[in-house]
Design a protein around this motif. Structure first.
Motif, PDB file in Angstrom:
ATOM      1  N   ARG A  68       0.831  -1.211   0.000  1.00  0.00           N
ATOM      2  CA  ARG A  68       0.000   0.000   0.000  1.00  0.00           C
ATOM      3  C   ARG A  68       0.865   1.260   0.000  1.00  0.00           C
ATOM      4  N   ASN A  72       0.715   4.057  -3.121  1.00  0.00           N
ATOM      5  CA  ASN A  72       0.387   5.473  -2.905  1.00  0.00           C
ATOM      6  C   ASN A  72       1.222   6.398  -3.783  1.00  0.00           C
ATOM      7  N   ILE A  74       1.628   7.671  -6.836  1.00  0.00           N
ATOM      8  CA  ILE A  74       0.939   7.831  -8.114  1.00  0.00           C
ATOM      9  C   ILE A  74       1.776   8.713  -9.042  1.00  0.00           C
ATOM     10  N   VAL A  85      -4.898   7.154 -13.730  1.00  0.00           N
ATOM     11  CA  VAL A  85      -4.323   6.829 -12.426  1.00  0.00           C
ATOM     12  C   VAL A  85      -3.399   5.637 -12.619  1.00  0.00           C
ATOM     13  N   GLN A  86      -2.118   5.884 -12.445  1.00  0.00           N
ATOM     14  CA  GLN A  86      -1.145   4.789 -12.527  1.00  0.00           C
ATOM     15  C   GLN A  86      -0.028   5.058 -11.530  1.00  0.00           C
ATOM     16  N   GLN A 114       0.644  -0.587 -12.991  1.00  0.00           N
ATOM     17  CA  GLN A 114      -0.673  -1.049 -12.541  1.00  0.00           C
ATOM     18  C   GLN A 114      -0.696  -1.534 -11.088  1.00  0.00           C
ATOM     19  N   GLN A 115       0.390  -2.140 -10.609  1.00  0.00           N
ATOM     20  CA  GLN A 115       0.355  -2.698  -9.251  1.00  0.00           C
ATOM     21  C   GLN A 115       1.739  -2.790  -8.639  1.00  0.00           C
ATOM     22  N   VAL A 146      -2.972  -1.933  -5.740  1.00  0.00           N
ATOM     23  CA  VAL A 146      -3.162  -1.125  -6.957  1.00  0.00           C
ATOM     24  C   VAL A 146      -3.550   0.286  -6.546  1.00  0.00           C
ATOM     25  N   ALA A 147      -3.264   1.229  -7.417  1.00  0.00           N
ATOM     26  CA  ALA A 147      -3.650   2.620  -7.149  1.00  0.00           C
ATOM     27  C   ALA A 147      -5.117   2.809  -7.508  1.00  0.00           C
ATOM     28  N   GLN A 148      -5.853   3.457  -6.622  1.00  0.00           N
ATOM     29  CA  GLN A 148      -7.259   3.736  -6.870  1.00  0.00           C
ATOM     30  C   GLN A 148      -7.572   5.149  -6.430  1.00  0.00           C
ATOM     31  N   THR A 149      -8.598   5.703  -7.019  1.00  0.00           N
ATOM     32  CA  THR A 149      -9.079   7.017  -6.586  1.00  0.00           C
ATOM     33  C   THR A 149     -10.519   6.872  -6.175  1.00  0.00           C
TER      34      THR A 149
END
Length: 151
Positions: A68, A72, A74, A85-86, A114-115, A146-149
Motif C-alpha cells: 500500500r 500510494n 501515483i 491513475v497509474q 498497474q500494481q 493497486v492505485a485507486q481514486t
C-alpha cells in the motif's frame, strides 16, 4: 514338614516372588513414558503450529502495508496530463523498500504502472519442537496493491 509354595502369574514363568513385592516388571512405566512423550510432541505441534500461523499473518500484514505504501506513489504527470491513475514504479519500489527497512524486515518489491507486489519472508522460531530438531519455520507472504481514486 515340607512347605509348598503356590505360584501364579509371573512367578509361574520363573520369576522369584519376594514377600510383599509385586511381580510388575515396569512395562506400565515404559508405556506411560511413551504416552507422555507423545503428548509433549502433540502439544508442541499445536503451540508451535499456532505460533507459525500467527507469524504468517504478521508477515502478510507487513507485506500488505508495504504494498500500500508503494501504491500510494501515483504518477502525477500521467494523472494531470491524461487523467490516468497509474503508479510511478521507481517511487513505488523505493517507498515499499523504505517501509520494510523502517521496521527491519527484508523483502522483495516489484512495481509496474498497474500494481505493486511485495514478498516478505520471516523466520519464526519454535518453542517446544526444538527438542526434536525443528528450530523454526520460514513464513512467506505476498501482497499486491493497486492505485485507486475515489471513496
Amino acid at each position: 514338614m515340607t512347605r509348598q509354595r503356590r505360584t501364579r502369574g509371573a512367578a509361574a514363568a520363573g520369576a522369584r516372588r519376594w514377600p510383599g513385592r509385586s511381580a510388575d516388571r515396569g512395562s506400565a512405566s515404559l508405556w506411560a513414558l511413551g504416552v507422555v512423550v507423545i503428548m509433549v510432541l502433540l502439544a508442541g505441534a499445536v503451540l508451535d503450529g499456532g505460533n507459525a500461523m500467527a507469524g504468517r499473518v504478521k508477515a502478510l500484514d507487513i507485506a500488505q502495508q508495504a504494498a500500500r505504501a508503494g501504491a500510494n506513489q501515483i504518477d502525477l504527470s500521467a494523472l494531470r496530463d491524461r487523467g490516468v491513475v497509474q503508479i510511478d514504479p521507481a517511487r513505488a519500489r523505493n517507498a515499499a523498500a523504505q517501509f520494510l527497512g523502517r521496521i527491519g524486515i527484508s523483502g522483495q518489491v516489484t512495481a509496474t504502472p498497474q500494481q505493486v507486489t511485495v514478498t516478505v519472508t520471516r523466520r519464526h522460531p519454535t518453542l517446544i519442537l526444538q527438542a526434536v530438531g525443528i528450530g523454526g519455520f520460514a513464513m512467506t507472504a505476498t501482497a499486491h496493491a493497486v492505485a485507486q481514486t475515489g471513496p
